[in-house]
Design an enzyme around this catalytic site. Structure first.
Site, PDB file in Angstrom:
ATOM      1  N   GLN A 240     -61.211  52.362  18.866  1.00 15.39           N
ATOM      2  CA  GLN A 240     -60.151  52.013  20.390  1.00 15.39           C
ATOM      3  C   GLN A 240     -60.907  53.438  20.851  1.00 15.39           C
ATOM      4  O   GLN A 240     -60.128  54.402  19.870  1.00 15.39           O
ATOM      5  CB  GLN A 240     -59.375  51.952  19.481  1.00 15.39           C
ATOM      6  CG  GLN A 240     -58.561  51.271  20.767  1.00 15.39           C
ATOM      7  CD  GLN A 240     -56.831  50.776  20.411  1.00 15.39           C
ATOM      8  OE1 GLN A 240     -56.278  51.707  19.837  1.00 15.39           O
ATOM      9  NE2 GLN A 240     -56.434  49.328  20.252  1.00 15.39           N
TER      10      GLN A 240
ATOM     11  N   TYR B 198     -50.116  52.260  27.724  1.00 17.45           N
ATOM     12  CA  TYR B 198     -51.151  53.365  27.963  1.00 17.45           C
ATOM     13  C   TYR B 198     -51.319  53.258  28.913  1.00 17.45           C
ATOM     14  O   TYR B 198     -51.625  52.467  29.899  1.00 17.45           O
ATOM     15  CB  TYR B 198     -51.558  53.658  26.536  1.00 17.45           C
ATOM     16  CG  TYR B 198     -50.617  53.752  25.731  1.00 17.45           C
ATOM     17  CD1 TYR B 198     -50.428  54.579  25.118  1.00 17.45           C
ATOM     18  CD2 TYR B 198     -50.751  52.995  24.204  1.00 17.45           C
ATOM     19  CE1 TYR B 198     -49.518  54.369  23.930  1.00 17.45           C
ATOM     20  CE2 TYR B 198     -50.387  52.881  23.216  1.00 17.45           C
ATOM     21  CZ  TYR B 198     -49.175  53.644  22.775  1.00 17.45           C
ATOM     22  OH  TYR B 198     -48.639  53.659  21.801  1.00 17.45           O
TER      23      TYR B 198
ATOM     24  N   GLY C 264     -52.952  43.327  12.312  1.00 17.22           N
ATOM     25  CA  GLY C 264     -52.218  44.743  12.127  1.00 17.22           C
ATOM     26  C   GLY C 264     -51.438  44.452  10.871  1.00 17.22           C
ATOM     27  O   GLY C 264     -52.018  44.714   9.710  1.00 17.22           O
TER      28      GLY C 264
END
Length: 376
Positions: A100, A183, A329
């Site tokens: 990532q 982000y 996750g």
């Protein structure tokens, strides 16, 4: 669980199942940004635990002053060598690993040591500070500050390409662009953080330009069928979020275009209350049904869903043809053998060690990280 445990052809890669381990920042790359043997053991465990695809924790594409001072990087040869050890063990265990690629944009801090070492300002689409933040290693634990508007975003596009090349050298199976969670790429998409009046801001097409330009260079390096993209339409986290009308318009355009570019997959993050924030008594995110709003847009790329899924819900969505794979996750944090447990009908009963979710100085790196047991 015949849906989640069924194979999936992802471009040239055959995944043994549709259980994808999400990128998970764990802040363990000590002393600075280079992956280590404890991280290798962590990834090895989860590959052996049956993950069809693992997406690495966010790997910084260049030196940045993030809140996570021990996040790993992927911009130099030392990073390549360390990640190569990890990709090798993941492959030996029969799984696959995408890197990532991560740039934090305005949620870096100019006083963090890594930002100072970079010798560059904290870049963002516009000089607008995000609210919130807590840089625990700085005196006074300050929050986010006003960033510097980047004059030419192509500078960072080139950094993404360089990182993608390094990821290829390191033996990854592909790359995922982190375009979610407030982000940098998300900051360009969002009209509350991007107020530019040039070709990189304003209209949906212009706000999406940075996303598409980065994806294009990733495709140049990897080919479209080894590139994934992560998007978070609801927003909230890191002070992003638009009106419902603007959200639907922006993400419909983004997903349609990425699908036309035939990227391997797009991961869409659902609304999760724990990752929302509030300002002046109002929640920041724009809640809406992700599968209902965007699921029909996928014609070429695979649709991965992330955010608060249970194995049972994920299995049903896969069987109904609504999603192609489920991205978990937190379940992978406490259950290194998550997929094996699902296949064998064993309980997901780990008690998470939240105190050591991220690195705690003076405590062994393995604590709360690679010390969770597998099922008997």
């Amino acid at each position: 669980m015949s849906g989640i445990s069924s194979p999936l052809q992802l471009g040239p890669i055959l995944l043994h199942n549709r259980n994808v381990m999400s990128a998970l920042t764990r802040n363990r790359a000590l002393p600075t940004t280079v992956p280590n043997d404890t991280m290798l053991e962590y990834y090895k465990q989860r590959a052996q635990g049956g993950a069809g695809l693992i997406v690495s924790e966010g790997a910084l594409i260049t030196r940045q002053g993030s809140e996570w001072e021990h996040a790993p990087g992927i911009w130099n040869d030392e990073h390549v060598a360390a990640w190569k050890n990890i990709t090798d063990v993941v492959h030996e265990a029969g799984s696959h690993l995408f890197a990532q690629l991560w740039h934090l944009g305005r949620v870096n801090h100019p006083d963090m040591p890594e930002q100072k070492a970079a010798g560059t300002p904290v870049w963002a689409p516009s000089a607008i500070s995000a609210r919130g933040g807590k840089f625990r290693t700085l005196p006074g634990q300050p929050g986010y500050v006003t960033p510097t508007e980047i004059p030419d975003p192509r500078i960072i596009v080139a950094q993404y390409k360089h990182a993608a090349m390094k990821a290829k050298e390191a033996g990854f199976d592909g790359v995922e662009l982190h375009a979610a969670n407030g982000y940098l790429v998300h900051q360009f998409l969002d009209n509350t953080s991007n107020k530019r009046t040039d070709e990189w801001g304003g209209s949906v097409e212009n706000r999406s330009r940075f996303l598409f330009e980065v994806v294009k260079v990733l495709i140049e390096v990897w080919g479209a069928d080894r590139v994934g993209v992560k998007l978070n339409a609801p927003g909230g986290y890191n002070d992003v979020g638009m009106s419902l009308e603007d959200t639907l318009e922006t993400y419909t355009h983004a997903i349609k275009s990425l699908d036309e570019m035939r990227v391997a997959y797009v991961t869409l993050v659902r609304y999760v209350a724990a990752y929302d924030t509030s300002f002046d008594g109002k929640l920041r995110a724009t809640q809406h049904d992700i599968v209902e709003s965007y699921g029909s847009l996928f014609k070429n790329s695979k649709f991965f869903l992330n955010g608060g899924l249970t194995p049972g819900e994920a299995d049903q969505l896969i069987l109904e043809g609504k999603i192609d794979a489920a991205v978990f996750g937190i379940p992978w944090i406490g259950h290194p053998d998550l997929q094996r447990r699902i296949e064998q009908g064993k309980a997901l009963d780990a008690v998470l060690d939240f105190k050591h979710l991220y690195y705690v100085p003076g405590v062994a790196l393995s604590v709360g990280y690679s010390d969770y047991p597998t099922a008997a």
